[in-house]
Design a protein around this motif. Structure first.
Motif, PDB file in Angstrom:
ATOM      1  N   ASP A 150       0.730  -1.133   0.039  1.00 53.06           N
ATOM      2  CA  ASP A 150       0.068   0.073  -0.089  1.00 53.06           C
ATOM      3  C   ASP A 150       0.777   1.285  -0.148  1.00 53.06           C
ATOM      4  N   VAL A 151       2.113   1.225   0.623  1.00 53.96           N
ATOM      5  CA  VAL A 151       2.819   2.563   0.799  1.00 53.96           C
ATOM      6  C   VAL A 151       3.345   2.653  -0.827  1.00 53.96           C
ATOM      7  N   ARG A 152       3.740   1.552  -1.524  1.00 50.14           N
ATOM      8  CA  ARG A 152       4.345   1.688  -2.722  1.00 50.14           C
ATOM      9  C   ARG A 152       3.202   2.254  -3.805  1.00 50.14           C
ATOM     10  N   LEU A 153       1.970   1.682  -3.601  1.00 47.70           N
ATOM     11  CA  LEU A 153       0.677   2.073  -4.432  1.00 47.70           C
ATOM     12  C   LEU A 153       0.322   3.361  -4.194  1.00 47.70           C
ATOM     13  N   ASN A 154       0.522   4.083  -2.956  1.00 50.04           N
ATOM     14  CA  ASN A 154       0.120   5.247  -2.443  1.00 50.04           C
ATOM     15  C   ASN A 154       0.949   6.423  -3.359  1.00 50.04           C
ATOM     16  N   ILE A 155       2.302   5.865  -3.229  1.00 54.47           N
ATOM     17  CA  ILE A 155       3.431   6.743  -3.951  1.00 54.47           C
ATOM     18  C   ILE A 155       3.188   7.107  -5.256  1.00 54.47           C
ATOM     19  N   ILE A 156       3.012   5.942  -5.759  1.00 56.19           N
ATOM     20  CA  ILE A 156       2.723   6.021  -7.381  1.00 56.19           C
ATOM     21  C   ILE A 156       1.844   6.655  -7.792  1.00 56.19           C
ATOM     22  N   SER A 157       0.483   6.664  -7.201  1.00 63.36           N
ATOM     23  CA  SER A 157      -0.814   7.320  -7.559  1.00 63.36           C
ATOM     24  C   SER A 157      -0.789   8.700  -7.416  1.00 63.36           C
ATOM     25  N   LYS A 158       0.435   9.222  -6.779  1.00 61.41           N
ATOM     26  CA  LYS A 158       0.457  11.036  -6.772  1.00 61.41           C
ATOM     27  C   LYS A 158       1.784  11.293  -7.379  1.00 61.41           C
ATOM     28  N   LEU A 159       2.284  10.339  -8.265  1.00 60.90           N
ATOM     29  CA  LEU A 159       3.732  11.108  -8.862  1.00 60.90           C
ATOM     30  C   LEU A 159       3.659  12.302  -9.971  1.00 60.90           C
ATOM     31  N   GLU A 160       2.396  12.290 -10.291  1.00 63.63           N
ATOM     32  CA  GLU A 160       2.125  13.520 -11.195  1.00 63.63           C
ATOM     33  C   GLU A 160       2.273  14.828 -10.618  1.00 63.63           C
ATOM     34  N   GLN A 161       2.041  14.775  -9.491  1.00 64.59           N
ATOM     35  CA  GLN A 161       2.258  16.238  -8.780  1.00 64.59           C
ATOM     36  C   GLN A 161       3.771  16.713  -8.817  1.00 64.59           C
ATOM     37  N   VAL A 162       4.661  15.667  -8.670  1.00 70.95           N
ATOM     38  CA  VAL A 162       6.110  15.668  -8.677  1.00 70.95           C
ATOM     39  C   VAL A 162       6.470  16.062  -9.968  1.00 70.95           C
ATOM     40  N   ASN A 163       6.192  15.399 -10.873  1.00 73.73           N
ATOM     41  CA  ASN A 163       6.394  15.472 -12.401  1.00 73.73           C
ATOM     42  C   ASN A 163       6.254  16.760 -12.810  1.00 73.73           C
ATOM     43  N   GLU A 164       4.684  17.566 -12.261  1.00 76.40           N
ATOM     44  CA  GLU A 164       4.697  18.925 -12.599  1.00 76.40           C
ATOM     45  C   GLU A 164       5.715  20.005 -12.078  1.00 76.40           C
ATOM     46  N   VAL A 165       6.425  19.614 -10.987  1.00 76.61           N
ATOM     47  CA  VAL A 165       7.289  20.390 -10.441  1.00 76.61           C
ATOM     48  C   VAL A 165       8.697  20.213 -10.925  1.00 76.61           C
TER      49      VAL A 165
END
Length: 588
Positions: A375-390
């Motif tokens: 679930d930790v891996r899953l949660n971080i993957i699902s929000k990488l778009e925010q990092v990509n934008e920065v």
């Protein structure tokens, strides 16, 4: 017999009485749910004179029936003649507000507040406030707990002298000897505060809040957290500092983890309510303490508040105080803490900016992507778009792509599924050359996954990639590989081929279907597996509209598609026949 036509005016009530006394609970329940119909038939006068008194006197012993009655009565104003007679409904609801079952009392209170909203000031004075007094002075705690939920609804429409009485009566309930009553008072204090002028909030509500926040029962204290937010929203920022700050500090260090958990869960709301200045000067270390709390549940709740709280402090404070705690939480002993942090940590990227994100957050992302808990891996993957934008895809791919590729083969299928969902976005940023080199073979390998949901997601992924890179790319890169699977000895591969080309068909041109896809579909018409044959029929149904788009391919409907469907319509398998007929109808 029609109720309106009977000569005996008591007949409807007698019938209802019989139904409500029936042995079958469902029968009694249905009778309650037909109250509005009965009231319409009786008319407003007889509803007031006969039906309401009857309901007032006959209280069922089944909680389910009482719950339905409490709900029905909340919408009964029109059946008694509108607002001017609405107070008549208060009687049976008062009885329901005093019963033992909590759900019934809560529904009765909800209905009473609905009725209070339409009452005139005179009705409030004559009927609603006396009802609150009776419930509030009841011998049993049940009626007193219900009374706590009624003050906010009637306060603003009461006379000044009655308002003073209401504040005084609520104060008495907040100091009741029974913890359940104090708990009800704490649960409703915030709602009451929003209806009262600010000067009385300071004089009457704030002292009550402070006392309840120090109650000996933690079940009372934890409810005052939402009161704190509600009161802070009424007061000015300076008043919050003067009247609430000391109590807030005590709540953050409360001996009960449940109270600290509620504070952590609502910390962003608290920061917003008290304002930036109070937050920066007084709440930073309080939040740090919650992030370092010795109870995992508190740390979990606080982790979920990190990016929200970071918006109310400056960048240096985040780097100096919040980020060191975040680094510790990445390796927290509780998987639930790490999972909560993984969901929220990427929200810090837009606040910190590119340089700080690259320096401080990327190593933490990488660590979370390698966490042993899925679930930790899953949660971080699902929000990488925010990092990509920065930070941009180049930095992201350099630092995290190896970990993402590794997760694409994760033993937990939900993690693999999350990676698949992320691939189209990643592809659009990486570009076709980089994608083909690093991720192309990976996307094809998912088509052979042993989990159906992964294979299904992989086919949808290929369609999205076709939309990103274009039909020519699909024609030369992925379609040949998909079609090659159509000749595999394993029927699951052939099934996947059908699924994939059916899914992709709307994203490609009629010419690609004619030259590449249709020959493979035609070859599978005679497949020995019935499941494949009926999926072939379903595939034709999808292909037909695409082929019709072009005159050069429309001719194939008569020369290839229709003969194939005619053959499938004569198939010995009933499912194959059904889907063939369905496709033929679509082709007409």
């Amino acid at each position: 017999m029609n109720i309106e036509e009977t000569e005996d005016s008591l007949y409807p009530i007698a019938v209802l009485l019989d139904e409500l006394r029936a042995d079958d609970v469902n029968f009694r329940l249905n009778a309650i749910r037909r109250l509005s119909t009965i009231a319409l038939a009786l008319g407003v006068q007889r509803t007031r004179d006969e039906l309401i008194p009857f309901l007032d006197e006959s209280i069922d012993d089944e909680d389910e029936v009482l719950l339905a009655l409490a709900e029905e009565l909340g919408n009964f104003c029109e059946y008694v003649g509108g607002k001017e007679h609405a107070h008549i409904i208060l009687g049976p609801l008062e009885n329901l507000a005093a019963v033992e079952e909590t759900l019934v009392r809560e529904k009765a209170v909800e209905s009473l507040t609905k009725i209070a909203a339409v009452l005139s000031q005179q009705q409030i004075e004559d009927y609603y406030i006396p009802l609150i007094k009776r419930l509030g002075s009841g011998d049993w705690f049940t009626s007193r707990t219900s009374a706590c939920g009624l003050y906010a609804a009637g306060y603003q429409n009461a006379t000044p002298s009655s308002q003073e009485d209401l504040r005084s009566m609520f104060k008495a309930l907040a100091q009741d000897d029974t913890p359940m009553v104090r708990r009800a008072a704490a649960a409703n204090l915030g709602k009451f505060a929003k209806k009262i002028p600010k000067e009385h909030v300071i004089l009457d509500i704030v002292p009550l809040f402070s006392k309840l926040a120090e109650d000996e029962q933690d079940s009372v204290r934890l409810l005052t957290v939402e009161d704190l937010v509600a009161i802070a929203e009424v007061l000015s920022k300076d008043e919050c500092k003067n009247y609430l700050l000391q109590t807030l500090r005590s709540m953050v260090s409360d001996k009960s983890w449940r109270v600290r958990y509620m504070i952590a869960e609502n910390f962003v709301k608290i920061a917003k309510a008290v304002g930036d200045e109070v937050t920066r000067e007084n709440l930073v270390m309080a939040f740090v303490n919650l992030l370092k709390d010795n109870e995992a549940e508190v740390r979990t709740a606080a982790s979920g508040q990190v990016p929200g709280f970071a918006q109310y402090v400056d960048k240096q404070t985040i780097l100096s105080h919040i980020l060191p705690c975040v680094k510790d939480l990445v390796t927290d002993t509780s998987q639930h803490v790490r999972a909560s942090l993984a969901t929220q940590i990427s929200g810090l990227a837009p606040i910190l900016g590119k340089e700080a994100t690259t320096e401080h957050l990327l190593p933490l992302f990488l660590q979370l992507l390698k966490d042993e808990f899925p679930d930790v891996r899953l949660n971080i993957i699902s929000k990488l778009e925010q990092v990509n934008e920065v930070i941009g895809i180049e930095l992201l791919s350099q630092n995290l792509l190896p970990a993402i590729v590794e997760l694409a083969e994760d033993k937990q299928w939900r993690v693999r599924l999350a990676i698949i969902d992320y691939i189209p976005l990643l592809a659009s940023q990486l570009g076709v050359t980089f994608f083909d080199e690093k991720l192309g073979s990976l996307c094809m390998s998912w088509l052979g996954d042993n989990v159906y949901s992964i294979r299904e997601a992989a086919t949808i992924n290929l369609k999205k990639l076709t939309e990103v890179f274009g039909v020519e790319w699909a024609k030369t890169t992925i379609i040949p590989k998909i079609l090659e699977m159509g000749t595999n000895q394993n029927y699951l591969y052939r099934m996947t081929t059908i699924f994939a080309i059916t899914t992709m068909a709307p994203a490609v041109t009629p010419e690609v279907i004619r030259d590449h896809i249709l020959p493979t579909v035609n070859s599978l018409v005679s497949d020995p597996i019935p499941n494949i044959r009926f999926n072939v029929a379903k595939s034709y149904e999808v292909l037909i509209p695409v082929l019709r788009q072009c005159s050069e391919t429309a001719v194939l409907l008569e020369t290839q598609v229709k003969p194939a469907l005619d053959k499938l319509r004569d198939d010995p398998d009933t499912d194959v026949k059904y889907f063939a007929e369905k496709a033929l109808l679509a082709g007409k």
